[in-house]
Design a protein around this motif. Structure first.
Motif, PDB file in Angstrom:
ATOM      1  N   GLN A  83      60.376  83.138  18.944  1.00  0.00           N
ATOM      2  CA  GLN A  83      61.770  83.332  19.496  1.00  0.00           C
ATOM      3  C   GLN A  83      62.256  82.257  20.247  1.00  0.00           C
ATOM      4  O   GLN A  83      63.318  81.612  20.074  1.00  0.00           O
ATOM      5  CB  GLN A  83      61.946  84.639  20.347  1.00  0.00           C
ATOM      6  CG  GLN A  83      61.887  85.901  19.565  1.00  0.00           C
ATOM      7  CD  GLN A  83      61.712  87.191  20.586  1.00  0.00           C
ATOM      8  OE1 GLN A  83      61.131  87.101  21.559  1.00  0.00           O
ATOM      9  NE2 GLN A  83      62.031  88.237  20.007  1.00  0.00           N
ATOM     10  N   PHE A  84      61.227  81.662  21.125  1.00  0.00           N
ATOM     11  CA  PHE A  84      61.592  80.276  21.790  1.00  0.00           C
ATOM     12  C   PHE A  84      61.847  79.200  21.037  1.00  0.00           C
ATOM     13  O   PHE A  84      62.799  78.234  21.192  1.00  0.00           O
ATOM     14  CB  PHE A  84      60.503  80.296  22.639  1.00  0.00           C
ATOM     15  CG  PHE A  84      60.722  78.940  23.807  1.00  0.00           C
ATOM     16  CD1 PHE A  84      61.388  78.957  24.772  1.00  0.00           C
ATOM     17  CD2 PHE A  84      59.802  77.761  23.293  1.00  0.00           C
ATOM     18  CE1 PHE A  84      61.750  77.940  25.636  1.00  0.00           C
ATOM     19  CE2 PHE A  84      60.180  76.526  24.303  1.00  0.00           C
ATOM     20  CZ  PHE A  84      61.008  76.653  25.196  1.00  0.00           C
ATOM     21  N   ASN A 142      58.613  79.625  30.246  1.00  0.00           N
ATOM     22  CA  ASN A 142      59.132  80.546  29.470  1.00  0.00           C
ATOM     23  C   ASN A 142      58.173  81.708  29.289  1.00  0.00           C
ATOM     24  O   ASN A 142      58.710  82.694  29.024  1.00  0.00           O
ATOM     25  CB  ASN A 142      59.592  79.758  28.268  1.00  0.00           C
ATOM     26  CG  ASN A 142      60.376  80.587  27.315  1.00  0.00           C
ATOM     27  OD1 ASN A 142      59.534  81.292  26.236  1.00  0.00           O
ATOM     28  ND2 ASN A 142      61.805  80.812  27.309  1.00  0.00           N
ATOM     29  N   LEU A 143      57.040  81.435  29.133  1.00  0.00           N
ATOM     30  CA  LEU A 143      55.942  82.641  28.419  1.00  0.00           C
ATOM     31  C   LEU A 143      55.486  83.315  29.890  1.00  0.00           C
ATOM     32  O   LEU A 143      54.682  84.074  29.788  1.00  0.00           O
ATOM     33  CB  LEU A 143      54.890  81.753  27.914  1.00  0.00           C
ATOM     34  CG  LEU A 143      55.249  81.132  26.581  1.00  0.00           C
ATOM     35  CD1 LEU A 143      53.866  80.543  25.880  1.00  0.00           C
ATOM     36  CD2 LEU A 143      55.758  82.005  25.422  1.00  0.00           C
ATOM     37  N   HIS A 144      55.890  82.729  31.122  1.00  0.00           N
ATOM     38  CA  HIS A 144      55.257  83.501  32.287  1.00  0.00           C
ATOM     39  C   HIS A 144      54.013  83.414  32.462  1.00  0.00           C
ATOM     40  O   HIS A 144      53.341  84.696  32.618  1.00  0.00           O
ATOM     41  CB  HIS A 144      56.058  84.963  32.423  1.00  0.00           C
ATOM     42  CG  HIS A 144      57.475  85.049  32.257  1.00  0.00           C
ATOM     43  ND1 HIS A 144      58.311  84.511  33.121  1.00  0.00           N
ATOM     44  CD2 HIS A 144      58.249  85.500  31.267  1.00  0.00           C
ATOM     45  CE1 HIS A 144      59.370  84.948  32.931  1.00  0.00           C
ATOM     46  NE2 HIS A 144      59.585  85.358  31.552  1.00  0.00           N
ATOM     47  N   GLU A 195      52.254  89.435  21.505  1.00  0.00           N
ATOM     48  CA  GLU A 195      53.404  89.525  22.576  1.00  0.00           C
ATOM     49  C   GLU A 195      53.733  88.035  22.827  1.00  0.00           C
ATOM     50  O   GLU A 195      54.816  87.749  22.721  1.00  0.00           O
ATOM     51  CB  GLU A 195      53.060  90.125  23.594  1.00  0.00           C
ATOM     52  CG  GLU A 195      53.274  91.673  23.736  1.00  0.00           C
ATOM     53  CD  GLU A 195      51.669  92.078  23.283  1.00  0.00           C
ATOM     54  OE1 GLU A 195      50.719  91.290  23.187  1.00  0.00           O
ATOM     55  OE2 GLU A 195      51.674  93.199  22.887  1.00  0.00           O
ATOM     56  N   ILE A 196      52.610  87.223  23.083  1.00  0.00           N
ATOM     57  CA  ILE A 196      52.874  85.610  23.224  1.00  0.00           C
ATOM     58  C   ILE A 196      53.228  84.883  21.766  1.00  0.00           C
ATOM     59  O   ILE A 196      54.406  84.218  21.798  1.00  0.00           O
ATOM     60  CB  ILE A 196      51.972  85.019  23.817  1.00  0.00           C
ATOM     61  CG1 ILE A 196      51.470  85.588  25.186  1.00  0.00           C
ATOM     62  CG2 ILE A 196      51.823  83.444  23.788  1.00  0.00           C
ATOM     63  CD1 ILE A 196      52.310  85.157  26.151  1.00  0.00           C
ATOM     64  N   LYS A 246      56.963  85.835  21.454  1.00  0.00           N
ATOM     65  CA  LYS A 246      57.827  84.982  22.417  1.00  0.00           C
ATOM     66  C   LYS A 246      58.021  83.608  22.030  1.00  0.00           C
ATOM     67  O   LYS A 246      58.853  82.891  22.139  1.00  0.00           O
ATOM     68  CB  LYS A 246      57.287  84.954  23.810  1.00  0.00           C
ATOM     69  CG  LYS A 246      57.517  86.265  24.385  1.00  0.00           C
ATOM     70  CD  LYS A 246      56.884  86.272  26.053  1.00  0.00           C
ATOM     71  CE  LYS A 246      56.902  87.387  26.498  1.00  0.00           C
ATOM     72  NZ  LYS A 246      56.461  87.428  28.008  1.00  0.00           N
TER      73      LYS A 246
END
Length: 74
Positions: A52-53, A24-26, A45-46, A49
């Motif tokens: 939000q996840f 999901n985090l790439h 940024e992570i 994410k």
């Protein structure tokens, strides 16, 4: 820091593997593992994410609040 155990606990609460969250985090599973262990800094940024996840707030992840619900409008 509250962050590292909190993201570990959230992952387990959602019955997810490190690989699933990493996808999901790439990022790689190893990179995500290093996040959980506190061996790698988590970029803003992570962090966003992850919030939000898990449908929570960055403040919760950082340990600034114990309220896990996201803020209204997020």
């Amino acid at each position: 820091s509250t962050l590292y155990p909190r993201i570990h606990d959230l992952r387990e609460d959602f019955d997810l593997s490190q690989q699933q969250v990493a996808e999901n985090l790439h990022c790689s599973q190893q990179a995500y593992s290093n996040y959980e262990l506190g061996q790698r800094d988590i970029s803003p940024e992570i962090l966003i994410k992850l919030a939000q996840f898990y449908h929570t707030s960055v403040d919760y992840l950082l340990g600034l609040t114990n309220v896990s619900e996201p803020y209204p409008g997020t």
